[in-house]
Design an enzyme around this catalytic site. Sequence first.
Site, PDB file in Angstrom:
ATOM      1  N   GLY A  25      10.852  -0.454   7.079  1.00 25.10           N
ATOM      2  CA  GLY A  25      10.970  -0.395   5.591  1.00 25.10           C
ATOM      3  C   GLY A  25      12.178  -0.626   4.890  1.00 25.10           C
ATOM      4  N   SER A  26      13.145  -1.460   5.709  1.00 25.04           N
ATOM      5  CA  SER A  26      14.514  -1.621   4.987  1.00 25.04           C
ATOM      6  C   SER A  26      14.145  -2.806   3.858  1.00 25.04           C
ATOM      7  CB  SER A  26      15.402  -2.146   6.084  1.00 25.04           C
ATOM      8  OG  SER A  26      15.145  -3.419   6.506  1.00 25.04           O
ATOM      9  N   MET A  58       2.078  -5.569   9.901  1.00 24.45           N
ATOM     10  CA  MET A  58       1.955  -6.199  11.171  1.00 24.45           C
ATOM     11  C   MET A  58       0.299  -6.490  11.327  1.00 24.45           C
ATOM     12  SD  MET A  58       4.754  -6.778  12.175  1.00 24.45           S
ATOM     13  CE  MET A  58       4.460  -7.060  13.953  1.00 24.45           C
ATOM     14  N   ARG A  59      -0.384  -7.051  10.385  1.00 17.58           N
ATOM     15  CA  ARG A  59      -1.734  -7.487  10.388  1.00 17.58           C
ATOM     16  C   ARG A  59      -1.853  -8.607   9.766  1.00 17.58           C
ATOM     17  NH1 ARG A  59      -4.881  -4.160  13.647  1.00 17.58           N
ATOM     18  NH2 ARG A  59      -3.901  -2.169  13.629  1.00 17.58           N
ATOM     19  N   LEU A  60      -2.690  -9.313  10.377  1.00 18.83           N
ATOM     20  CA  LEU A  60      -3.308 -10.769   9.890  1.00 18.83           C
ATOM     21  C   LEU A  60      -4.300 -10.646   8.987  1.00 18.83           C
ATOM     22  CD1 LEU A  60      -3.377 -12.877  12.958  1.00 18.83           C
ATOM     23  CD2 LEU A  60      -1.381 -12.812  11.328  1.00 18.83           C
ATOM     24  N   ASN A  96       5.570 -13.480   1.733  1.00 21.69           N
ATOM     25  CA  ASN A  96       6.176 -12.994   2.972  1.00 21.69           C
ATOM     26  C   ASN A  96       7.608 -13.232   3.183  1.00 21.69           C
ATOM     27  OD1 ASN A  96       5.886 -11.718   5.502  1.00 21.69           O
ATOM     28  ND2 ASN A  96       5.525 -13.912   6.296  1.00 21.69           N
ATOM     29  N   HIS A 111      10.112 -13.810   6.504  1.00 19.53           N
ATOM     30  CA  HIS A 111      10.254 -14.380   8.006  1.00 19.53           C
ATOM     31  C   HIS A 111      11.759 -14.503   8.505  1.00 19.53           C
ATOM     32  CE1 HIS A 111       8.534 -15.221  11.697  1.00 19.53           C
ATOM     33  NE2 HIS A 111       9.208 -16.215  11.722  1.00 19.53           N
ATOM     34  N   SER A 158      13.464 -16.971   5.634  1.00 16.28           N
ATOM     35  CA  SER A 158      12.458 -17.977   4.609  1.00 16.28           C
ATOM     36  C   SER A 158      11.459 -16.599   3.939  1.00 16.28           C
ATOM     37  CB  SER A 158      11.523 -18.812   5.534  1.00 16.28           C
ATOM     38  OG  SER A 158      12.120 -19.678   6.443  1.00 16.28           O
ATOM     39  N   ASP A 164       2.502 -17.139   9.393  1.00 17.68           N
ATOM     40  CA  ASP A 164       4.146 -17.723   9.169  1.00 17.68           C
ATOM     41  C   ASP A 164       4.087 -19.138   8.341  1.00 17.68           C
ATOM     42  OD1 ASP A 164       5.019 -15.348   9.909  1.00 17.68           O
ATOM     43  OD2 ASP A 164       5.335 -15.836  11.888  1.00 17.68           O
TER      44      ASP A 164
HETATM   45  C1  GRF Z   1      11.716  -8.234   8.681  1.00 21.34           C
HETATM   46  O1  GRF Z   1      12.593  -8.774   9.524  1.00 21.34           O
HETATM   47  C2  GRF Z   1      10.754  -9.158   8.174  1.00 21.34           C
HETATM   48  O2  GRF Z   1      11.399 -10.518   8.301  1.00 21.34           O
HETATM   49  C3  GRF Z   1       9.804  -9.481   8.986  1.00 21.34           C
HETATM   50  O3  GRF Z   1       9.449  -7.982   9.401  1.00 21.34           O
HETATM   51  C4  GRF Z   1      10.736  -7.216   9.489  1.00 21.34           C
HETATM   52  C5  GRF Z   1      10.694  -5.946   8.548  1.00 21.34           C
HETATM   53  O4  GRF Z   1      11.647  -5.018   8.646  1.00 21.34           O
HETATM   54  N1  GRF Z   1       8.501  -9.848   8.594  1.00 21.34           N
HETATM   55  P1  GRF Z   1      11.655  -3.721   7.679  1.00 21.34           P
HETATM   56  O5  GRF Z   1      10.423  -2.997   7.998  1.00 21.34           O
HETATM   57  O6  GRF Z   1      11.434  -4.265   6.147  1.00 21.34           O
HETATM   58  O7  GRF Z   1      12.819  -3.172   8.130  1.00 21.34           O
END
Ligand code: GRF
Length: 194
Positions: A11-12, A89-91, A106, A108, A135, A144
């Site tokens: 969640g950063s 982490m779900r499509l 999104n 990435h 990106s 992606d």
């Molecule tokens: C990030 O690196 C983002 O690019 C990827 O998942 C990670 C999520 O990190 N899609 P966080 O949970 O926001 O710290």
Amino acid sequence: MNLAIFASGRGSNFVAIADAIKQNKIRAKLRILICDQPLAPVVRRAQALGVRVILVRREDFYRRADFEAAIIQGLESYKIELIILAGFMRLLSPEFVRRYRNRIMNIHPSLLPEFKGARAIKDAFDSGAASTGVSVHFVDEQVDHGPLILQQKIKIKSTDTLVSLEERIHTLEHKLYPRAINLVISRRRSSAGK
Ligand code: GRF
């Protein structure tokens, strides 16, 4: 503009976006976090910031369509206009993506189309590439993939370790994602004549 963040982990990026909203760097309301992992740190971070959390566990539904219907119900009841994926982490199904076309963003951790997938930073580091990046894009039916909104390159230094590269990528993400969200919102406002 009402936003929902979808996240499954640390969640950063969630916190970076919530901070940018608080500081009026993004003119929007962060209405909800949609999370599929009850124990994920992002849940506590959202609660600490007073953001409502909707937990939707995939294993509670037999069909993906029912799982997504529960998400859609949450989005509709909070009148969500823009969905921000931040480590979800779900499509999402093609049907879901079509329903919210150009309304799902999104982030990435690579310069797409290079290094797609869940281990993008490690893959770039291991490849010996001279640079990688971050990106932000709209989501389409492929993983992606989709129209790019912003990208920024970062050099991979000879002194970098995987950990130092990860840190620099995440620091860049926390700046780039709020900027990209702001850009999308500003474009929407000017095309709506507001
Ligand atoms: C990030 O690196 C983002 O690019 C990827 O998942 C990670 C999520 O990190 N899609 P966080 O949970 O926001 O710290």
